[in-house]
Design an enzyme around this catalytic site. Structure first.
Site, PDB file in Angstrom:
ATOM      1  N   GLU A  74      63.750  64.363  -5.897  1.00  0.00           N
ATOM      2  CA  GLU A  74      62.572  64.755  -6.673  1.00  0.00           C
ATOM      3  C   GLU A  74      62.529  66.267  -6.872  1.00  0.00           C
ATOM      4  O   GLU A  74      62.999  67.036  -6.030  1.00  0.00           O
ATOM      5  CB  GLU A  74      61.294  64.310  -5.966  1.00  0.00           C
ATOM      6  CG  GLU A  74      61.176  62.810  -5.811  1.00  0.00           C
ATOM      7  CD  GLU A  74      59.862  62.387  -5.200  1.00  0.00           C
ATOM      8  OE1 GLU A  74      59.511  61.209  -5.329  1.00  0.00           O
ATOM      9  OE2 GLU A  74      59.173  63.245  -4.579  1.00  0.00           O
ATOM     10  N   LYS A 122      61.313  69.904  -6.658  1.00  0.00           N
ATOM     11  CA  LYS A 122      60.483  70.678  -5.723  1.00  0.00           C
ATOM     12  C   LYS A 122      59.788  71.770  -6.535  1.00  0.00           C
ATOM     13  O   LYS A 122      60.436  72.680  -7.045  1.00  0.00           O
ATOM     14  CB  LYS A 122      61.318  71.298  -4.606  1.00  0.00           C
ATOM     15  CG  LYS A 122      60.449  71.957  -3.546  1.00  0.00           C
ATOM     16  CD  LYS A 122      61.272  72.558  -2.428  1.00  0.00           C
ATOM     17  CE  LYS A 122      60.377  73.008  -1.275  1.00  0.00           C
ATOM     18  NZ  LYS A 122      59.255  73.872  -1.699  1.00  0.00           N
ATOM     19  N   ARG A 158      47.291  71.952   1.853  1.00  0.00           N
ATOM     20  CA  ARG A 158      48.184  71.606   2.969  1.00  0.00           C
ATOM     21  C   ARG A 158      47.563  71.938   4.317  1.00  0.00           C
ATOM     22  O   ARG A 158      47.787  71.249   5.309  1.00  0.00           O
ATOM     23  CB  ARG A 158      49.507  72.354   2.783  1.00  0.00           C
ATOM     24  CG  ARG A 158      50.419  72.338   3.993  1.00  0.00           C
ATOM     25  CD  ARG A 158      51.674  73.136   3.718  1.00  0.00           C
ATOM     26  NE  ARG A 158      52.360  73.481   4.950  1.00  0.00           N
ATOM     27  CZ  ARG A 158      53.529  74.095   5.003  1.00  0.00           C
ATOM     28  NH1 ARG A 158      54.132  74.429   3.889  1.00  0.00           N
ATOM     29  NH2 ARG A 158      54.092  74.371   6.143  1.00  0.00           N
ATOM     30  N   ARG A 189      57.345  67.175  10.185  1.00  0.00           N
ATOM     31  CA  ARG A 189      58.519  67.423   9.354  1.00  0.00           C
ATOM     32  C   ARG A 189      59.470  66.264   9.585  1.00  0.00           C
ATOM     33  O   ARG A 189      60.291  66.282  10.483  1.00  0.00           O
ATOM     34  CB  ARG A 189      59.177  68.752   9.718  1.00  0.00           C
ATOM     35  CG  ARG A 189      58.383  69.959   9.254  1.00  0.00           C
ATOM     36  CD  ARG A 189      59.208  71.227   9.261  1.00  0.00           C
ATOM     37  NE  ARG A 189      58.393  72.356   8.846  1.00  0.00           N
ATOM     38  CZ  ARG A 189      58.200  72.728   7.584  1.00  0.00           C
ATOM     39  NH1 ARG A 189      58.781  72.035   6.616  1.00  0.00           N
ATOM     40  NH2 ARG A 189      57.448  73.760   7.286  1.00  0.00           N
ATOM     41  N   LYS A 193      64.663  69.141   2.003  1.00  0.00           N
ATOM     42  CA  LYS A 193      64.484  70.004   0.840  1.00  0.00           C
ATOM     43  C   LYS A 193      65.696  70.897   0.636  1.00  0.00           C
ATOM     44  O   LYS A 193      66.336  71.340   1.596  1.00  0.00           O
ATOM     45  CB  LYS A 193      63.217  70.851   0.978  1.00  0.00           C
ATOM     46  CG  LYS A 193      63.202  71.774   2.186  1.00  0.00           C
ATOM     47  CD  LYS A 193      61.864  72.508   2.295  1.00  0.00           C
ATOM     48  CE  LYS A 193      61.829  73.380   3.544  1.00  0.00           C
ATOM     49  NZ  LYS A 193      60.537  74.076   3.702  1.00  0.00           N
TER      50      LYS A 193
END
Length: 538
Positions: A208, A210, A230, A374, A380
């Protein structure tokens, strides 16, 4: 609870590197902790003050005060005193703060004084973070660690769970459920070095985009829409267009995870600081929305129509997302099922970068949503930018680094042969390097300031950074984002450092929007490239 007990545990936790030993120490502490002490004990363990900043400067903490012979301070008593110090304002406030700080230090033993100063300067480094404290709570109460962690995720507060757990035992955890209107800590991603590595680790996965936006969690219950960042800061009133978009979706009860981002007329991302500034703006929100509209981009569904989706595999959660959210409001993605799909995933990464986005997040299709962690099932990837820049100055640090020159001022070569400052960094420096800098840089000084030294542009450093942002403080009109020191380049001279032209050419979108500077840097030792406002996705 006596404050001395907390100080002693903090010291013992700092002295051991073994996670199991840290957990045992914390479990023993929590067995002695009353529920009403929890809102203070847990922040103190993590090195945080519940009150935030108190206006207690370093000078107030350097006064020599004879320590108490025996411990008498309690955790709640210290908290009350610090609250009182923070409330002091007006004429004579500095002298009154000095008196109150002195009285508090005089009531503390030597160990308590040391711990207090660490708390007030932000230099408590015992590693007792929230995740470790959750394991300690489990050990203290006999609860399953996974159950404690899940309750903390769903409550959005370790303190809330700890108070219930210490008061009522493990059955209290059953009260913490995913609830529309109560935010949960978002799932975060680890880092991978390549698409091939990520696909190799995860197997079947989604790749996806980022985005360089602001992470948001959107809750809707009928006509009521609430939005959190967040860090679980509520920002509903600042994003009227997102509230409208949520109300237009077919379902009336859901929790969605995503980002908001400011896009230009061509659909490319505007500089991050524009998104951050817009989301951080609390004044004249309607005017800000007209000037910098933001678009929602969703990538996960946590709850739809009252159904908790957290434990479902990502494929099923995304199916619910696709059913609820129209494609223009969903993140772009590609699927990879194994090594044969790596070339396609790499092309998707290249296309994503070409569209101006940060990189990609690779997500395992069979993984649940690990709120607040995480997870190893999200990886990522984003390119790391590096520059060779010249050290133009050095600033004294704060707290533990107060005796070292620990903030470097960084510059690139300008067209006229001078050097244009692009930002600062204090990240990536070992104690040994800080000691060397503190000895070496004054030798190059051309001027001394209250904050440090301006130095001759002779030393070249390699700097990693996440991108550029517009800046009116610096001569080139741009500043580095999240700069960190990689190494000193003894093999390079200033003539071989990167130029301003090279830097701007590497980031044409930011450079094109730069309005140029309106003034010079004021010498404040702030973290380079840290935008104001809520945090971006990690």
């Amino acid at each position: 609870m006596l404050f001395a007990r907390l100080a002693r545990v903090s010291q013992e936790v700092a002295a051991t590197r073994a996670r199991t030993r840290k957990t045992v120490l914390l479990a023993e502490l929590f067995r002695e902790t009353d529920p009403e002490d929890v809102p203070v004990v847990i922040p103190y363990l993590a090195g945080r003050l519940p009150q935030g900043r108190l206006g207690i400067g370093a000078k107030l903490l350097t006064q020599q005060v004879e320590p108490a012979a025996e411990p008498t301070l309690t955790v709640l008593g210290v908290d009350a005193r610090l609250t009182g110090i923070g409330a002091v304002k007006g004429t004579g406030s500095q002298a009154e703060r000095r008196r109150l700080v002195g009285a508090l230090l005089a009531a503390a033993t030597e160990d308590e004084q040391r711990y207090l100063v660490g708390l007030l300067t932000g230099e408590v480094r015992q590693g007792a973070l929230d995740a470790l404290a959750a394991e300690g709570l489990a050990g203290a109460t006999g609860a399953a660690p996974d159950a404690v962690r899940r309750a903390v995720m769903l409550a959005g507060s370790l303190q809330t769970v700890a108070m219930a757990l210490l008061a009522d035992g493990p059955p209290a955890l059953e009260e913490f459920r995913l609830t529309v209107g109560r935010p949960v800590w978002p799932m975060l991603a680890h880092t991978a070095s390549s698409v091939a590595e990520a696909v190799g680790k995860l197997g079947a996965c989604a790749v996806e985009e980022k985005l360089d936006g602001i992470r948001v969690q959107v809750h809707r219950d009928g006509e009521t829409v609430r939005i959190w960042t967040r860090t679980l800061e509520e920002i509903t009133d600042r994003l009227p267009e997102l509230v409208t978009a949520a109300r237009e979706l077919a379902e009336e009860r859901f929790i969605l995870d995503g980002e908001v981002i400011a896009l230009d007329e061509e659909g490319r991302p505007r500089p991050f600081q524009e998104t951050s500034g817009r989301v951080g703006s609390r004044v004249d929100v309607e005017a800000a929305a007209r000037q910098v509209p933001v678009s929602p981009v969703f990538f996960d569904a946590l709850s739809v129509d009252g159904r908790d989706l957290l434990d479902l595999p990502f494929t099923e959660r995304h199916a619910e997302l696709a059913r609820l959210v129209p494609e223009p409001m969903r993140v772009r993605r590609a699927l990879a099922h194994g090594p044969d799909d790596v070339p396609g995933a790499e092309r998707f990464l290249a296309e994503t970068l070409a569209r101006g986005h940060e990189g990609v997040v690779v997500k395992a299709l069979d993984a649940p949503y690990s709120a607040g962690r995480r997870g190893a099932s999200w990886l990522k990837l984003k390119p790391v930018h590096t520059l060779d820049l010249v050290v133009l100055g050095a600033e004294w640090g704060t707290g533990r680094r107060a005796e070292w020159l620990s903030v470097l001022r960084l510059g690139a070569r300008a067209a006229d042969g001078s050097f244009a400052m692009l930002g600062k960094t204090f990240i990536g420096m070992t104690d040994a390097l800080l000691a060397w800098q503190t000895e070496r840089l004054p030798e190059l000084a051309v001027r001394e300031h209250r904050w440090g030294f301006t130095v001759r542009p002779e030393l070249v450093v390699e700097i990693a950074y996440d991108g550029l942002q517009r800046s009116r403080r610096y001569p080139a009109g741009v500043a580095l984002r999240f700069a960190r020191l990689v190494r000193y380049r003894d093999d390079k001279t200033p003539a071989g450092a990167d130029t301003v032209e090279t830097v701007l050419a590497a980031h044409p979108g930011v450079a094109a929007r730069s309005d140029g500077p309106t003034g010079q840097d004021d010498g404040a030792a702030t973290e380079p490239g840290t935008a104001t406002g809520p945090e971006a996705d990690g």
